[in-house]
Design an enzyme around this catalytic site. Structure first.
Site, PDB file in Angstrom:
ATOM      1  N   GLY A 126      44.668  33.130  26.484  1.00  0.00           N
ATOM      2  CA  GLY A 126      43.471  32.367  26.812  1.00  0.00           C
ATOM      3  C   GLY A 126      43.521  31.663  28.143  1.00  0.00           C
ATOM      4  O   GLY A 126      42.675  30.821  28.442  1.00  0.00           O
ATOM      5  N   GLU A 237      54.756  35.078  46.979  1.00  0.00           N
ATOM      6  CA  GLU A 237      54.323  36.020  45.948  1.00  0.00           C
ATOM      7  C   GLU A 237      53.145  36.865  46.448  1.00  0.00           C
ATOM      8  O   GLU A 237      53.129  38.094  46.279  1.00  0.00           O
ATOM      9  CB  GLU A 237      53.921  35.267  44.681  1.00  0.00           C
ATOM     10  CG  GLU A 237      53.391  36.169  43.578  1.00  0.00           C
ATOM     11  CD  GLU A 237      52.996  35.401  42.333  1.00  0.00           C
ATOM     12  OE1 GLU A 237      52.356  36.011  41.445  1.00  0.00           O
ATOM     13  OE2 GLU A 237      53.318  34.197  42.235  1.00  0.00           O
TER      14      GLU A 237
END
Length: 374
Positions: A126, A237
């Site tokens: 979620g 990243e």
């Protein structure tokens, strides 16, 4: 330095020729890279290249580490490049930059050799881009912290021996109540779920992980500063994902140029048709321009100057281009491009997730817009 890099590139290509290329299609069918490959990559010196010598690394620079995933991507081994980038360019730097001496000594040498594989677990069923919505919790106890919750879409999840997990340590504080924890796969309460089936990057294991009161003595970095730590590490990243994207673009373009020279249509080589030449010229120009920006970002990162907005621009531009190159190149392959025996078909499927993980394109646009509006 240039000669040194070329020697390294040659060594990596020989390794891929011997240890990866003959088996990669079978791994794709099996849905996982064999665990022993990690140790072989470590033994060959292709993991965690910029980790300090004190922790088993060779003390190389980021550019050399990035070259590993660039070449893997260019060769069409996108799943392997993704898994290695998470291990070497995300997990290891987190530990190197945020860990205390005990954490570094415990994990960095093993990550360098491939004895241990690393993963990072942020996303939950979620909660994806909205990290403050995570429900995984870490409760203080007399022994340390007990981590409980569920994570999903975790790269390296099946093989990972250590996982960096984002958890709420102060549920009332939103993003300011998140901490990071290094969880050992062998700990009681750590459960590896199913290896998820994806439309691309099939041999890169992507898993669900479950934590039921997993004990961790202390956070990675500062307590309740997990979101801040994530923001500090995100430029690398996103840059490494951009490098993977551009490596893939270069590979796809090279394959397509070679194919169009050999394929005959209407009595002439496909490469002699103006549509083919204009399509390839346009793609080559966009790839060259994007590479120039990515190389600029690499230099900025190595100088400690790459900011989140610039890294977001790199990730947005390169991954969107990757999908365009994949689509346009596959079109030039015609019906053969739809056959999985051709690398362009796999590259087309592998490319799509690049616009989602590491921050979706829509999130990148929002970050860039916020930078403009300051």
């Amino acid at each position: 330095m240039s000669e040194h890099i070329e020697l390294f590139r040659d060594s990596l290509n020989r390794f891929l020729d011997q240890k990866v290329a003959p088996f990669y299609s079978a791994w794709e069918r099996d849905g996982i890279i064999p665990r022993n490959l990690w140790r072989e990559m470590g033994d060959a010196g292709f993991l965690c290249i910029d980790i300090e010598e004190a922790y088993g690394g060779c003390g190389g620079d980021f550019g050399l580490s990035a070259l590993v995933v660039q070449v893997m991507s260019m060769r069409g081994f996108a799943a392997l490049a993704t898994n290695v980038s998470v291990h070497s360019d995300i997990v290891a730097p987190y530990i190197a930059h945020l860990g205390n001496e005990a954490q570094k000594q415990q994990w960095l040498p093993k990550l360098v050799t491939g004895e241990a594989v690393g993963a990072i677990a942020m996303t939950e069923p979620g909660a994806g881009s909205d990290l403050q919505a995570i429900t995984t919790s870490a409760r203080k106890s007399d022994e340390g912290f007990r981590v409980s919750g569920q994570k999903t879409f975790i790269t390296n999840g099946q093989h990972a021996d250590v996982c960096i997990v984002a958890a709420k340590t102060d549920p009332s504080a939103g993003a300011k109540g998140i901490s990071l924890f290094l969880l050992d796969k062998n700990s009681t309460g750590y459960e590896v779920g199913s290896n998820l089936e994806k439309i691309g990057q099939h041999c890169g294991d992507t898993s669900e992980l479950y934590f039921d009161g997993v004990l961790c003595q202390e956070p990675l970095g500062q307590l309740n500063q997990g979101f801040k730590h994530l923001m500090q590490e995100l430029p690398r990243e996103r840059l490494i994902l951009s490098i993977c994207a551009m490596g893939a673009c270069t590979g796809m373009l090279n394959w397509t140029v070679d194919y169009t020279k050999q394929r005959r249509l209407f009595g002439q080589a496909l490469s002699d048709l103006q549509n083919t030449r204009f399509t390839l010229a346009n793609l080559d120009t966009q790839v060259s321009v994007n590479w120039a920006f990515i190389n600029h970002c690499i230099n900025q990162y190595m100088a400690g100057e790459l900011d989140t907005v610039t890294a977001s621009k790199a990730k947005l531009s390169s991954t969107e281009l990757q999908c365009k190159v994949a689509d346009d190149c596959l079109q030039l392959f015609g019906g053969y491009g739809y056959m999985q025996e051709y690398p362009i078909a796999r590259a087309f499927l592998d490319a799509r997730v690049q616009r989602i993980y590491g921050g979706a394109s829509e999130v990148m646009k929002e970050i860039i817009a916020r930078g403009l509006m300051k």
